[in-house]
Design a protein around this motif. Sequence first.
Motif, PDB file in Angstrom:
ATOM      1  N   TRP A  34      49.052 -56.626  22.363  1.00 59.42           N
ATOM      2  CA  TRP A  34      48.761 -55.774  23.528  1.00 59.42           C
ATOM      3  C   TRP A  34      48.004 -54.515  23.095  1.00 59.42           C
ATOM      4  CZ3 TRP A  34      49.733 -50.804  25.048  1.00 59.42           C
ATOM      5  CH2 TRP A  34      49.503 -50.513  26.395  1.00 59.42           C
ATOM      6  N   SER A  35      48.489 -53.841  22.031  1.00 62.28           N
ATOM      7  CA  SER A  35      47.843 -52.600  21.618  1.00 62.28           C
ATOM      8  C   SER A  35      46.481 -52.854  20.987  1.00 62.28           C
ATOM      9  CB  SER A  35      48.744 -51.856  20.617  1.00 62.28           C
ATOM     10  OG  SER A  35      48.972 -52.649  19.467  1.00 62.28           O
ATOM     11  N   GLY A  36      46.238 -54.079  20.512  1.00 60.18           N
ATOM     12  CA  GLY A  36      44.932 -54.391  19.948  1.00 60.18           C
ATOM     13  C   GLY A  36      43.867 -54.619  20.997  1.00 60.18           C
ATOM     14  N   PHE A  37      44.273 -55.117  22.171  1.00 59.52           N
ATOM     15  CA  PHE A  37      43.309 -55.460  23.210  1.00 59.52           C
ATOM     16  C   PHE A  37      43.326 -54.521  24.415  1.00 59.52           C
ATOM     17  CE2 PHE A  37      43.643 -59.564  21.035  1.00 59.52           C
ATOM     18  CZ  PHE A  37      42.315 -59.916  20.957  1.00 59.52           C
ATOM     19  N   PHE A  38      44.295 -53.599  24.470  1.00 57.34           N
ATOM     20  CA  PHE A  38      44.411 -52.733  25.640  1.00 57.34           C
ATOM     21  C   PHE A  38      44.538 -51.283  25.214  1.00 57.34           C
ATOM     22  CE2 PHE A  38      45.896 -56.855  27.019  1.00 57.34           C
ATOM     23  CZ  PHE A  38      45.308 -57.006  28.266  1.00 57.34           C
ATOM     24  N   GLU A  39      43.986 -50.396  26.066  1.00 62.57           N
ATOM     25  CA  GLU A  39      44.118 -48.964  25.845  1.00 62.57           C
ATOM     26  C   GLU A  39      45.459 -48.489  26.399  1.00 62.57           C
ATOM     27  OE1 GLU A  39      42.226 -47.280  24.113  1.00 62.57           O
ATOM     28  OE2 GLU A  39      40.262 -48.252  24.087  1.00 62.57           O
ATOM     29  N   ARG A  40      45.709 -47.178  26.208  1.00 64.53           N
ATOM     30  CA  ARG A  40      46.978 -46.625  26.695  1.00 64.53           C
ATOM     31  C   ARG A  40      47.127 -46.755  28.206  1.00 64.53           C
ATOM     32  NH1 ARG A  40      48.025 -40.901  23.475  1.00 64.53           N
ATOM     33  NH2 ARG A  40      48.362 -41.808  21.378  1.00 64.53           N
ATOM     34  N   ASP A  41      46.015 -46.649  28.918  1.00 62.75           N
ATOM     35  CA  ASP A  41      46.083 -46.742  30.371  1.00 62.75           C
ATOM     36  C   ASP A  41      46.135 -48.183  30.866  1.00 62.75           C
ATOM     37  OD1 ASP A  41      43.562 -47.556  29.724  1.00 62.75           O
ATOM     38  OD2 ASP A  41      42.499 -46.048  30.917  1.00 62.75           O
ATOM     39  N   GLY A  42      46.166 -49.137  29.979  1.00 65.32           N
ATOM     40  CA  GLY A  42      46.269 -50.538  30.363  1.00 65.32           C
ATOM     41  C   GLY A  42      44.935 -51.238  30.534  1.00 65.32           C
ATOM     42  N   SER A  43      43.830 -50.545  30.324  1.00 66.20           N
ATOM     43  CA  SER A  43      42.523 -51.160  30.491  1.00 66.20           C
ATOM     44  C   SER A  43      42.170 -52.017  29.278  1.00 66.20           C
ATOM     45  CB  SER A  43      41.453 -50.087  30.691  1.00 66.20           C
ATOM     46  OG  SER A  43      41.425 -49.199  29.582  1.00 66.20           O
ATOM     47  N   PHE A  44      41.512 -53.139  29.533  1.00 67.12           N
ATOM     48  CA  PHE A  44      41.149 -54.078  28.470  1.00 67.12           C
ATOM     49  C   PHE A  44      39.979 -53.524  27.658  1.00 67.12           C
ATOM     50  CE2 PHE A  44      38.692 -57.656  26.811  1.00 67.12           C
ATOM     51  CZ  PHE A  44      39.685 -58.364  26.142  1.00 67.12           C
ATOM     52  N   THR A  45      40.034 -53.705  26.326  1.00 64.18           N
ATOM     53  CA  THR A  45      38.968 -53.224  25.454  1.00 64.18           C
ATOM     54  C   THR A  45      38.873 -54.111  24.217  1.00 64.18           C
ATOM     55  OG1 THR A  45      38.148 -51.340  24.182  1.00 64.18           O
ATOM     56  CG2 THR A  45      40.518 -51.652  24.248  1.00 64.18           C
ATOM     57  N   LEU A  46      37.661 -54.167  23.675  1.00 57.71           N
ATOM     58  CA  LEU A  46      37.435 -54.894  22.427  1.00 57.71           C
ATOM     59  C   LEU A  46      37.091 -53.945  21.279  1.00 57.71           C
ATOM     60  CD1 LEU A  46      35.378 -57.979  23.666  1.00 57.71           C
ATOM     61  CD2 LEU A  46      37.780 -57.928  22.974  1.00 57.71           C
ATOM     62  N   GLU A  47      37.137 -52.640  21.560  1.00 62.80           N
ATOM     63  CA  GLU A  47      36.755 -51.668  20.542  1.00 62.80           C
ATOM     64  C   GLU A  47      37.692 -51.714  19.341  1.00 62.80           C
ATOM     65  OE1 GLU A  47      36.370 -47.788  22.117  1.00 62.80           O
ATOM     66  OE2 GLU A  47      34.750 -48.301  23.505  1.00 62.80           O
ATOM     67  N   ASN A  48      38.980 -51.879  19.606  1.00 65.86           N
ATOM     68  CA  ASN A  48      39.941 -51.901  18.503  1.00 65.86           C
ATOM     69  C   ASN A  48      39.719 -53.123  17.614  1.00 65.86           C
ATOM     70  OD1 ASN A  48      41.330 -49.558  19.479  1.00 65.86           O
ATOM     71  ND2 ASN A  48      42.316 -50.851  20.998  1.00 65.86           N
ATOM     72  N   ILE A  49      39.474 -54.274  18.230  1.00 62.45           N
ATOM     73  CA  ILE A  49      39.220 -55.485  17.457  1.00 62.45           C
ATOM     74  C   ILE A  49      37.894 -55.362  16.711  1.00 62.45           C
ATOM     75  CG2 ILE A  49      38.916 -57.974  17.587  1.00 62.45           C
ATOM     76  CD1 ILE A  49      41.738 -56.994  18.166  1.00 62.45           C
ATOM     77  N   ALA A  50      36.898 -54.744  17.354  1.00 60.76           N
ATOM     78  CA  ALA A  50      35.604 -54.560  16.690  1.00 60.76           C
ATOM     79  C   ALA A  50      35.730 -53.685  15.454  1.00 60.76           C
ATOM     80  CB  ALA A  50      34.594 -53.952  17.671  1.00 60.76           C
TER      81      ALA A  50
END
Length: 286
Positions: A34-50
């Motif tokens: 969850w923390s790898g694919f989502f920000e604190r506000d719950g929005s989906f992101t790929l920045e962490n995986i990138a």
Amino acid sequence: MAGARARRRAALGLAPFAVYILLFLALPTLLAVWSGFFERDGSFTLENIAALGDPVILRTFGTSLWLSALTAVVGAILGALVCYALVGVRSDGPLRSVVDAISGVLAQFGGVMLAFAFVATIGIQGFVTVVLRDQLGFNIYENGVWLYEAPGLILPYIYFQVPLMVIVFLPALQALKPQWAEANATLGGTTAGFWWRIGIPVLAPSFLGSLLLLFANAFSSYATAAALTSQGQSIVPLQIRAALTSETVLGRENLAGALALGMILVMAVVMSLYALVQRRAARWQR
């Protein structure tokens, strides 16, 4: 009805273990994903995986992989030799009891205690270091303070890898049936021929399984590395700690989740291979 009651009792007995697995394995895995694919506000992101493609992160994973592989191979070979030496010892004898007890203790001896033991022995002012320097004129730190960097983790890791190998591989050696050696001798075979044609092929799955287990053990180790290399993040567990506790770069908690997800993927591959080779090895241990 008796069978149903027995199954319910068995399920009840497994309940504590199931709760343990849920709290300390399944839940942390889900949080890492969850923390790898989502920000604190719950929005989906790929920045962490990138961020896993960053050269520093890749170098950290590379260091963890070669350190784990090296210590696993050395620990497996040394441990297998110890197991081979114990084959001719009585299983209920004092020597075997002492080796079993020592292996059980040293396999779990890690963290700050192990780090202190190595610092006190071969640290910059350790006993062995001082004796070699003052009495023999040999300085083991002439080319740098290697003990407190990634290469310095090799010896501490091997220290607990060897007894772990003894624990997990000795039963496989004991499963070799004496009838196989007798049949080999009856047919005119040599000792070398027995090991080449029978012993090594039979033990290979168990050895590979133990090797994978040692790799997983080293790859996931944290406490010893944290105590010895507190000023750097040379391996993945230390990078995760830095992402969670950094006082200079804030907001990196989700990067820790991405790093943990990368570790989970590596461990999943290793443990899947371990399960495969163990299934093959079980055929010879029945």
